[in-house]
Design a protein around this motif. Structure first.
Motif, PDB file in Angstrom:
ATOM      1  N   GLN A   5       0.822  -1.212   0.000  1.00  0.00           N
ATOM      2  CA  GLN A   5       0.000   0.000   0.000  1.00  0.00           C
ATOM      3  C   GLN A   5       0.853   1.258   0.000  1.00  0.00           C
ATOM      4  O   GLN A   5       0.516   2.245  -0.659  1.00  0.00           O
ATOM      5  N   LEU A   6       1.966   1.224   0.722  1.00  0.00           N
ATOM      6  CA  LEU A   6       2.863   2.384   0.715  1.00  0.00           C
ATOM      7  C   LEU A   6       3.463   2.599  -0.670  1.00  0.00           C
ATOM      8  O   LEU A   6       3.575   3.736  -1.137  1.00  0.00           O
ATOM      9  N   TRP A   7       3.850   1.506  -1.331  1.00  0.00           N
ATOM     10  CA  TRP A   7       4.362   1.638  -2.696  1.00  0.00           C
ATOM     11  C   TRP A   7       3.280   2.163  -3.645  1.00  0.00           C
ATOM     12  O   TRP A   7       3.557   2.971  -4.530  1.00  0.00           O
ATOM     13  N   ALA A   8       2.045   1.691  -3.454  1.00  0.00           N
ATOM     14  CA  ALA A   8       0.938   2.196  -4.279  1.00  0.00           C
ATOM     15  C   ALA A   8       0.753   3.694  -4.059  1.00  0.00           C
ATOM     16  O   ALA A   8       0.485   4.444  -5.005  1.00  0.00           O
ATOM     17  N   ALA A   9       0.927   4.153  -2.817  1.00  0.00           N
ATOM     18  CA  ALA A   9       0.799   5.582  -2.518  1.00  0.00           C
ATOM     19  C   ALA A   9       1.923   6.384  -3.176  1.00  0.00           C
ATOM     20  O   ALA A   9       1.682   7.437  -3.764  1.00  0.00           O
ATOM     21  N   VAL A  10       3.147   5.892  -3.080  1.00  0.00           N
ATOM     22  CA  VAL A  10       4.287   6.592  -3.688  1.00  0.00           C
ATOM     23  C   VAL A  10       4.117   6.664  -5.205  1.00  0.00           C
ATOM     24  O   VAL A  10       4.280   7.727  -5.816  1.00  0.00           O
ATOM     25  N   LEU A  11       3.791   5.516  -5.821  1.00  0.00           N
ATOM     26  CA  LEU A  11       3.604   5.513  -7.271  1.00  0.00           C
ATOM     27  C   LEU A  11       2.399   6.355  -7.675  1.00  0.00           C
ATOM     28  O   LEU A  11       2.421   7.015  -8.721  1.00  0.00           O
ATOM     29  N   GLY A  12       1.357   6.362  -6.854  1.00  0.00           N
ATOM     30  CA  GLY A  12       0.200   7.201  -7.132  1.00  0.00           C
ATOM     31  C   GLY A  12       0.553   8.676  -7.111  1.00  0.00           C
ATOM     32  O   GLY A  12       0.100   9.449  -7.948  1.00  0.00           O
ATOM     33  N   PHE A  13       1.386   9.077  -6.164  1.00  0.00           N
ATOM     34  CA  PHE A  13       1.802  10.479  -6.081  1.00  0.00           C
ATOM     35  C   PHE A  13       2.588  10.900  -7.319  1.00  0.00           C
ATOM     36  O   PHE A  13       2.463  12.025  -7.805  1.00  0.00           O
ATOM     37  N   LEU A  14       3.394   9.991  -7.846  1.00  0.00           N
ATOM     38  CA  LEU A  14       4.216  10.300  -9.021  1.00  0.00           C
ATOM     39  C   LEU A  14       3.498  10.048 -10.346  1.00  0.00           C
ATOM     40  O   LEU A  14       4.049  10.342 -11.405  1.00  0.00           O
ATOM     41  N   THR A  65      -5.904   2.743  -2.801  1.00  0.00           N
ATOM     42  CA  THR A  65      -4.870   3.674  -2.333  1.00  0.00           C
ATOM     43  C   THR A  65      -4.340   4.491  -3.501  1.00  0.00           C
ATOM     44  O   THR A  65      -4.190   5.713  -3.404  1.00  0.00           O
ATOM     45  N   ALA A  66      -4.070   3.824  -4.621  1.00  0.00           N
ATOM     46  CA  ALA A  66      -3.565   4.524  -5.806  1.00  0.00           C
ATOM     47  C   ALA A  66      -4.577   5.545  -6.313  1.00  0.00           C
ATOM     48  O   ALA A  66      -4.207   6.678  -6.637  1.00  0.00           O
ATOM     49  N   VAL A  67      -5.856   5.173  -6.387  1.00  0.00           N
ATOM     50  CA  VAL A  67      -6.896   6.097  -6.856  1.00  0.00           C
ATOM     51  C   VAL A  67      -6.938   7.346  -5.976  1.00  0.00           C
ATOM     52  O   VAL A  67      -6.940   8.478  -6.476  1.00  0.00           O
ATOM     53  N   LEU A  68      -6.961   7.128  -4.680  1.00  0.00           N
ATOM     54  CA  LEU A  68      -7.036   8.250  -3.744  1.00  0.00           C
ATOM     55  C   LEU A  68      -5.823   9.169  -3.856  1.00  0.00           C
ATOM     56  O   LEU A  68      -5.960  10.391  -3.976  1.00  0.00           O
ATOM     57  N   VAL A  69      -4.636   8.598  -3.863  1.00  0.00           N
ATOM     58  CA  VAL A  69      -3.414   9.410  -3.889  1.00  0.00           C
ATOM     59  C   VAL A  69      -3.252  10.109  -5.238  1.00  0.00           C
ATOM     60  O   VAL A  69      -2.843  11.277  -5.285  1.00  0.00           O
ATOM     61  N   ILE A  70      -3.578   9.447  -6.329  1.00  0.00           N
ATOM     62  CA  ILE A  70      -3.497  10.085  -7.646  1.00  0.00           C
ATOM     63  C   ILE A  70      -4.412  11.308  -7.685  1.00  0.00           C
ATOM     64  O   ILE A  70      -4.006  12.387  -8.124  1.00  0.00           O
ATOM     65  N   GLY A  71      -5.652  11.147  -7.232  1.00  0.00           N
ATOM     66  CA  GLY A  71      -6.601  12.269  -7.246  1.00  0.00           C
ATOM     67  C   GLY A  71      -6.149  13.426  -6.381  1.00  0.00           C
ATOM     68  O   GLY A  71      -6.176  14.581  -6.805  1.00  0.00           O
ATOM     69  N   VAL A  72      -5.718  13.119  -5.173  1.00  0.00           N
ATOM     70  CA  VAL A  72      -5.276  14.181  -4.261  1.00  0.00           C
ATOM     71  C   VAL A  72      -4.020  14.866  -4.800  1.00  0.00           C
ATOM     72  O   VAL A  72      -3.927  16.103  -4.789  1.00  0.00           O
ATOM     73  N   ALA A  73      -3.051  14.088  -5.266  1.00  0.00           N
ATOM     74  CA  ALA A  73      -1.804  14.671  -5.780  1.00  0.00           C
ATOM     75  C   ALA A  73      -2.072  15.544  -7.005  1.00  0.00           C
ATOM     76  O   ALA A  73      -1.509  16.637  -7.134  1.00  0.00           O
ATOM     77  N   TYR A  74      -2.949  15.076  -7.894  1.00  0.00           N
ATOM     78  CA  TYR A  74      -3.248  15.857  -9.097  1.00  0.00           C
ATOM     79  C   TYR A  74      -3.891  17.190  -8.738  1.00  0.00           C
ATOM     80  O   TYR A  74      -3.475  18.242  -9.234  1.00  0.00           O
ATOM     81  N   HIS A  75      -4.887  17.144  -7.867  1.00  0.00           N
ATOM     82  CA  HIS A  75      -5.642  18.365  -7.555  1.00  0.00           C
ATOM     83  C   HIS A  75      -4.938  19.305  -6.591  1.00  0.00           C
ATOM     84  O   HIS A  75      -5.291  20.481  -6.521  1.00  0.00           O
ATOM     85  N   THR A  76      -3.955  18.815  -5.842  1.00  0.00           N
ATOM     86  CA  THR A  76      -3.262  19.691  -4.897  1.00  0.00           C
ATOM     87  C   THR A  76      -1.868  20.120  -5.348  1.00  0.00           C
ATOM     88  O   THR A  76      -1.382  21.149  -4.888  1.00  0.00           O
ATOM     89  N   LEU A  77      -1.228  19.358  -6.231  1.00  0.00           N
ATOM     90  CA  LEU A  77       0.125  19.704  -6.649  1.00  0.00           C
ATOM     91  C   LEU A  77       0.281  19.813  -8.157  1.00  0.00           C
ATOM     92  O   LEU A  77       0.675  20.856  -8.662  1.00  0.00           O
ATOM     93  N   TRP A  78      -0.015  18.733  -8.866  1.00  0.00           N
ATOM     94  CA  TRP A  78       0.328  18.664 -10.284  1.00  0.00           C
ATOM     95  C   TRP A  78      -0.497  19.587 -11.166  1.00  0.00           C
ATOM     96  O   TRP A  78       0.026  20.179 -12.100  1.00  0.00           O
TER      97      TRP A  78
END
Length: 104
Positions: A5-14, A65-78
């Motif tokens: 799950q942590l790896w999914a979060a890291v990859l989701g952020f990137l 986890t990936a869905v959540l982190v991708i969405g948050v990272a996209y809308h808050t940073l990218w």
């Protein structure tokens, strides 16, 4: 959280810049969402598999986890930084070019 799950979060952020390579400015919002969900499924399957946790519940939690982190990272940073929209426009195969950010 498990290592998978942590790896999914890291990859989701990137992931948003990687997803932006595939996305096109002319894509409708729902299609962009489907592309993101497909990428999150790949991330979830891959992280569960490579962490030796390839079972139903682990795969599901990695995907979510990936869905959540991708969405948050996209809308808050990218997206606010303009990085993802610029990648999208630069890799566009033609059609309508958009100068501003566009939601997934």
């Amino acid at each position: 959280m498990s290592d998978a799950q942590l790896w999914a979060a890291v990859l989701g952020f990137l992931s948003p810049p990687v997803i932006a390579i595939v996305q096109q400015p002319r894509f409708a919002g729902p299609l962009k969402g489907v592309v993101m969900l497909l990428w999150a499924a790949i991330v979830g399957l891959g992280t569960a598999y490579f962490n030796g946790r390839f079972s139903g519940p682990s795969i599901t939690t990695c995907m979510l986890t990936a869905v959540l982190v991708i969405g948050v990272a996209y809308h808050t940073l990218w997206r606010p930084s303009g990085i993802a929209p610029r990648i999208e426009a630069a890799t566009s195969s033609g059609g309508r070019q958009q100068s501003g950010p566009r939601a997934v």
